[in-house]
Each structure stands twice: as structure tokens, then as C-alpha cells.
Design an enzyme around this catalytic site. Structure first.
Site, PDB file in Angstrom:
ATOM      1  N   ASP A  35       4.089  41.022   6.420  1.00  0.00           N
ATOM      2  CA  ASP A  35       2.854  40.279   6.721  1.00  0.00           C
ATOM      3  C   ASP A  35       1.681  41.250   6.735  1.00  0.00           C
ATOM      4  O   ASP A  35       0.833  41.211   7.624  1.00  0.00           O
ATOM      5  CB  ASP A  35       2.978  39.538   8.053  1.00  0.00           C
ATOM      6  CG  ASP A  35       1.792  38.605   8.315  1.00  0.00           C
ATOM      7  OD1 ASP A  35       1.091  38.240   7.354  1.00  0.00           O
ATOM      8  OD2 ASP A  35       1.561  38.272   9.497  1.00  0.00           O
ATOM      9  N   ASP A  57      -5.204  40.134  18.250  1.00  0.00           N
ATOM     10  CA  ASP A  57      -4.701  39.131  17.319  1.00  0.00           C
ATOM     11  C   ASP A  57      -3.996  37.989  18.058  1.00  0.00           C
ATOM     12  O   ASP A  57      -3.191  38.227  18.954  1.00  0.00           O
ATOM     13  CB  ASP A  57      -3.715  39.819  16.361  1.00  0.00           C
ATOM     14  CG  ASP A  57      -3.142  38.886  15.319  1.00  0.00           C
ATOM     15  OD1 ASP A  57      -3.918  38.409  14.472  1.00  0.00           O
ATOM     16  OD2 ASP A  57      -1.921  38.643  15.347  1.00  0.00           O
ATOM     17  N   GLU A  96      -9.274  36.979  18.923  1.00  0.00           N
ATOM     18  CA  GLU A  96      -8.997  36.044  17.838  1.00  0.00           C
ATOM     19  C   GLU A  96      -8.273  34.834  18.423  1.00  0.00           C
ATOM     20  O   GLU A  96      -7.073  34.872  18.689  1.00  0.00           O
ATOM     21  CB  GLU A  96      -8.123  36.665  16.741  1.00  0.00           C
ATOM     22  CG  GLU A  96      -8.028  35.761  15.531  1.00  0.00           C
ATOM     23  CD  GLU A  96      -6.667  35.754  14.831  1.00  0.00           C
ATOM     24  OE1 GLU A  96      -6.613  35.300  13.675  1.00  0.00           O
ATOM     25  OE2 GLU A  96      -5.662  36.164  15.428  1.00  0.00           O
TER      26      GLU A  96
END
Length: 541
Positions: free
Chosen positions: A60, A200, A242
Site C-alpha cells: 500500500d 493517518d 486525516e
């Protein structure tokens, strides 16, 4: 150093792998970033956001971390990062890194140990279940590829929980050991001198039955603990949240100024594109009026594009279908509930629209983030898998490999854009820096104008009535400083007539053209706006 520096900052999101290859192995690296720091200084940005540089199997693109304390060898080593931090700070640039709190790679030693036995001390580091029925009210984020948030692990003899890919098992924040581990990770990198973290996927840290497992009180309690840790030990460093949520759901992540310093305003992004396509300001007025106030020492972050898909989670189903039809007519342009395209292709490579979008980015409330390559209008490659099509090599020159690397083309981590009109022959840094009329120079000037005034980071925002829905007009004010921003969202010219408050000081100045304007009267400004034209008009006291 001002502890509130982030309020005024212009951020630059940088993919180390894609930026510049200093050693010819086909991968961008930290030394390459060092070589290009002067470029970023010239552009005018204040802070670099580095996408993950940790040791990772890269399933990822680095968000699957195998070691939180190691740098991926292709990017260099710890000494390279230390040098990058030192060289950036020497130039007045700051650096923030990704902090991936939610999950690890399944290759991480913690997970490998957890799989071996239910008695392993690392078993508690992850979330396990005998069935897939637990937390059944939780949505699946990667709907294109993940049939469930649970995956069976044969060795462990149980299902493990993951909000993203199955190769990314979620950490268990009910474990005090996990909470301490992540504080140690933060301390390690902050001690090296970085200026903060972009955290994140923070809404998903805890799970509770009978909920959607997002934005839980336990999550906020731990994030406040992180903020206290930063405040007490590293004043002046920042935490950027985020949370891909509606603004009222992001608001608690600021707390009373005791959680995150900054938070992304995700729903603004698709509505910039809606407004441009419809030629109406209503999508923008609607979302900003829905946005609650935040503490004075906090700040929103806004952006046009980033390394992920252009998310369409926070639009109606009808709006999503319309956005796909308009901006992603081919199936390969779509991903999950979003669009995997860059800024320039999204706007048909129309220079007027690209500039207008940046005018909105740089003048709406919040600190702007520029995605690498968008300052020159780079294209995308929809034939690459996942989101890789918007993560291609930076195009520095009209030379082999776009000046990104001296490696043979087949050794590059990803191919350089080969489709017109976005090839390096047409789109590259060197040509645009040499051309005063280029997009790069226009954006550089806009950044400089923004940085010349505190009102963008600190001032108020008020909509103005331009007499026509096609013009997004608003005031940015702080103290005696007043700026009237006009953005014509349509492809038609429009005559604009605005009522003025009491005008202070001399004649208004159009900052974009550096020319004086003559109001129709002391109480009214009238002017013609061309198709997709924008004006930044200063009224100083």
C-alpha cells in the site's frame, strides 16, 4: 520560531519515491529530496509533508509498515533523513511525516509474533474474533477490493480486523502496550527533529459493538493524550488529522485546542470541482456554511488533490454519479467511492480552470496543500493499478525519464507519463521555470501574494454578494487589511457589481495584475470578469 506557524503555512505533499532519484536505482530517495530543496524554496512553500518512508513491503505504497523505526532502504537511511531535516531547516522549511496509527503491515514482527500463539504478548496488539459477525455495523472503506473487515488467519486460527487492505491488520488500542508503543514511535522521530505528523486514518482506532466504530469517545481520549505528549515535550510541533468525515464530525478532533492542531477539510475538495463544472458557487457556500468554527489556535487544511482518490464519500449518491459521469467517464478512472485522477486531467488541462482552482485553494479558509507535480500541471496514468496512476515520477526535464532518474526506463518504480498532452516534452519543471508565463510562475506568484499577508491564515471569511451565482466572491479581513476575492466559476464573462463597506485607505489594488482599480463610487465596485477569471483586490487601511 512561532509555535503557530502552521496557521499561515503553505504545505507541499511529497512522495519521496516519486520525486528525484539521486543514485540511479529507479526509486526516488531522501538524497534526491535534498537536491531539490532549493526548488521548493523557490516555489514558496513552507512545509514538506513526506509520504511514508518506513520499512514496508509496499503493498500500500508504504502505509503498510513493517518497522516503525526504520527507513525503507530504497529511500536511504536514517542519516539521510537527518541530513534532509537539517538542510530543510537551514532553508527555513519544515518537515512533517506520516504517522500511521491505525494499522501495521502483516509483515510487521508484532503481527508475525501475534499469529504464533494466543498466549503471545503480541496477540493483544491486534483485534481478533472467532467469527465475522462482530462489529457488523462498520462500513467497508475499500469497497472495490475488500469483501469484509475481517480476514481469516490460518496460523492464528482466528479472524483479524482491518479497516483497509487485508495486508494491514488494525492495532488494538484497548491494549495499554499499543498505546505506549505509538508514543515511543512518535518520540523517536520527533527527537530526530521533524516538525510534526500527519496522522493517518484516525477515526478508526477503537472498536465498540453496536457502533460504526468511527469517531468513538475512546479514540478522542487517546488522541488528547497524544496532544498532551507533544505539548509537554515538543512545543511548536504539529499534529494534522486525516479524518475523512463531515466537518461537524471532524470538529471534535480539534477539541478545545487540546487534540489536533490541524484537520483536513475533505468535503471542500469535491465541491470545488462541482462549482467549476456547474458554474455556480452554491456547492461551496453550502459546505462552508455547514462548517463549524474551530479554536483560534487550530486550522483547517484544504487541498485540490492528493495521493489518494478524489473521495466522493461525502456527497449524495446522485452527486456521486454526476461527478463520475463528468470527471471519470471511464471505469478505470474510478476507485472505491472516488476518482483516481490528477488536477490537470480532471480540469481538461484548461489553464484557466487550473489557475482558478488554485485561487480558491489559496484564499478559502485554511492552510493549502499542494500535491507534488500539480504546480506544473502533471498528468496521470489510469492504466496503473490502484492509486499508482497519480504517483508517477516527477517531471523535471524534457530528457530521458523526465530527468527523474538515470536508471534504464524498465527499472523505474513506475513509468513516466507517456500520454499527450502530459508527456515530459510538454510538461516539465525546467521549461516552466524558464518561462515567466508558465503555470509554475503563476502559482509561485500566487503563493507569494498569500504569504505577504497574515489575513489568509488568521483573518475572517465572509461571503460577498456579487449579484450573480457564477461568481464566488468573499472578503478576507484582519485588522485594517481587507481583500476581496472574486472567482468567476463559469466559461462566460460576467459584469460584477458589489456593494462595498467603508473603504479604508487609497484606491483598491488588483494584486493579480498589480494595477489600481477605480470604484464606481465610494460604496460600489463594478468590473467585468472574463471566463474563469479571478481577482484578488486589496483594500488597505
Amino acid at each position: 520560531m512561532n509555535d503557530l506557524w502552521y496557521k499561515d503555512a503553505v504545505f507541499y505533499e511529497l512522495n519521496v519515491r516519486a520525486f528525484y532519484d539521486s543514485n540511479g536505482d529507479g526509486h526516488g530517495d531522501l538524497r534526491g529530496v535534498i537536491e531539490k530543496l532549493d526548488y521548493l524554496v523557490d516555489l514558496g512553500v513552507d512545509c514538506i509533508w513526506l509520504l511514508p518512508i518506513y520499512l514496508s513491503p509496499l503493498k500500500d505504497d508504504g502505509y503498510d509498515i513493517a518497522d516503525f523505526y526504520a527507513v525503507l532502504s530504497e529511500y536511504g537511511g536514517l542519516n539521510d533523513l537527518k541530513l534532509l531535516i537539517s538542510e530543510a531547516h537551514r532553508r527555513g522549511l519544515r518537515i512533517i511525516m506520516d504517522l500511521v496509527l491505525n494499522h501495521t503491515s502483516d509483515q510487521h514482527p508484532w503481527f508475525q509474533a501475534a499469529r504464533t500463539s494466543r498466549n503471545s504478548p503480541y496477540r493483544q496488539y491486534y483485534v481478533w474474533s472467532e467469527s465475522t459477525q462482530k462489529y457488523s455495523q462498520t462500513r467497508i472503506i475499500f469497497v472495490d477490493t475488500q469483501p469484509s473487515n475481517w480476514t481469516w488467519d490460518e496460523q492464528a486460527g482466528q479472524y483479524f480486523w482491518h479497516r483497509f487492505y487485508a495486508c494491514q491488520p488494525d492495532l488494538n488500542y484497548d491494549s495499554p502496550a499499543v498505546q505506549e508503543e505509538m508514543l515511543r514511535v512518535m518520540r523517536y522521530w520527533l527527537d530526530l527533529g521533524i516538525d510534526g505528523f500527519r496522522a493517518d486514518a484516525v477515526p478508526y482506532l477503537f472498536e465498540r459493538e453496536g457502533t460504526n466504530c468511527e469517531n468513538l469517545p475512546e479514540t478522542h481520549a487517546y488522541l488528547k493524550r497524544i496532544r498532551r505528549f507533544v505539548n509537554e515535550n515538543y512545543p511548536g510541533r504539529i499534529l494534522l488529522c486525516e479524518a475523512n468525515q463531515w466537518p461537524e464530525d471532524v470538529r471534535p478532533y480539534f477539541g478545545d485546542g487540546d487534540e489536533f492542531h490541524m484537520g483536513f477539510h475533505f468535503p471542500v475538495m469535491p465541491r470545488i470541482y462541482m462549482a467549476l463544472e456547474r458554474g455556480q458557487r452554491q456547492p461551496l457556500t453550502w459546505i462552508l456554511e455547514r462548517t463549524p468554527p474551530i479554536p483560534e489556535d487550530c486550522q483547517w487544511c484544504i487541498f485540490l488533490r492528493n495521493h489518494d482518490e478524489l473521495t466522493l464519500e461525502m456527497v449524495t449518491e446522485e452527486e456521486r454519479q454526476w461527478m463520475w459521469q463528468v470527471y471519470a467517464p471511464e471505469a478505470r478512472m474510478r476507485l472505491n467511492l472516488g476518482i483516481r485522477r490528477r488536477l490537470a486531467p480532471l480540469l481538461g488541462n484548461d489553464r484557466r480552470k487550473i489557475e482558478l482552482a488554485n485561487s480558491l485553494l489559496l484564499t478559502l479558509p485554511g492552510s493549502p496543500i499542494i500535491y507534488y507535480g500539480d504546480e506544473i500541471g502533471m498528468g496521470d496514468d489510469i492504466w496503473l493499478p490502484d492509486r499508482n496512476g497519480v504517483r508517477t515520477p516527477m517531471q523535471w526535464q524534457n530528457t530521458p525519464n523526465a530527468g527523474f532518474s538515470s536508471a534504464p526506463p524498465d527499472r523505474l518504480y513506475a513509468p513516466v507519463i507517456a500520454r499527450e498532452p502530459y508527456t515530459p516534452v510538454r510538461v516539465n519543471v525546467a521549461d516552466q521555470v524558464a518561462n515567466p508565463g508558465s503555470l509554475w510562475h503563476t502559482l509561485r506568484r500566487m503563493i507569494a501574494l498569500r504569504k505577504a499577508s497574515r489575513l489568509f491564515g488568521w483573518g475572517s471569511f465572509t461571503w460577498a454578494d456579487a449579484g450573480i451565482d457564477s461568481v464566488a466572491a468573499y472578503w478576507r479581513e484582519e485588522g485594517p487589511q481587507r481583500l476581496l476575492i472574486l472567482n468567476n466559476l463559469s466559461e462566460s464573462s460576467h459584469f460584477v457589481s458589489l456593494a462595498l463597506p467603508e473603504v479604508l485607505g487609497p484606491e483598491p489594488i488588483d494584486l493579480i495584475t498589480n494595477s489600481k482599480l477605480t470604484p464606481a463610487s465610494s460604496s460600489r465596485l463594478e468590473l467585468e470578469l472574463g471566463p474563469f477569471e479571478y481577482r484578488w483586490i486589496r483594500f488597505d487601511g
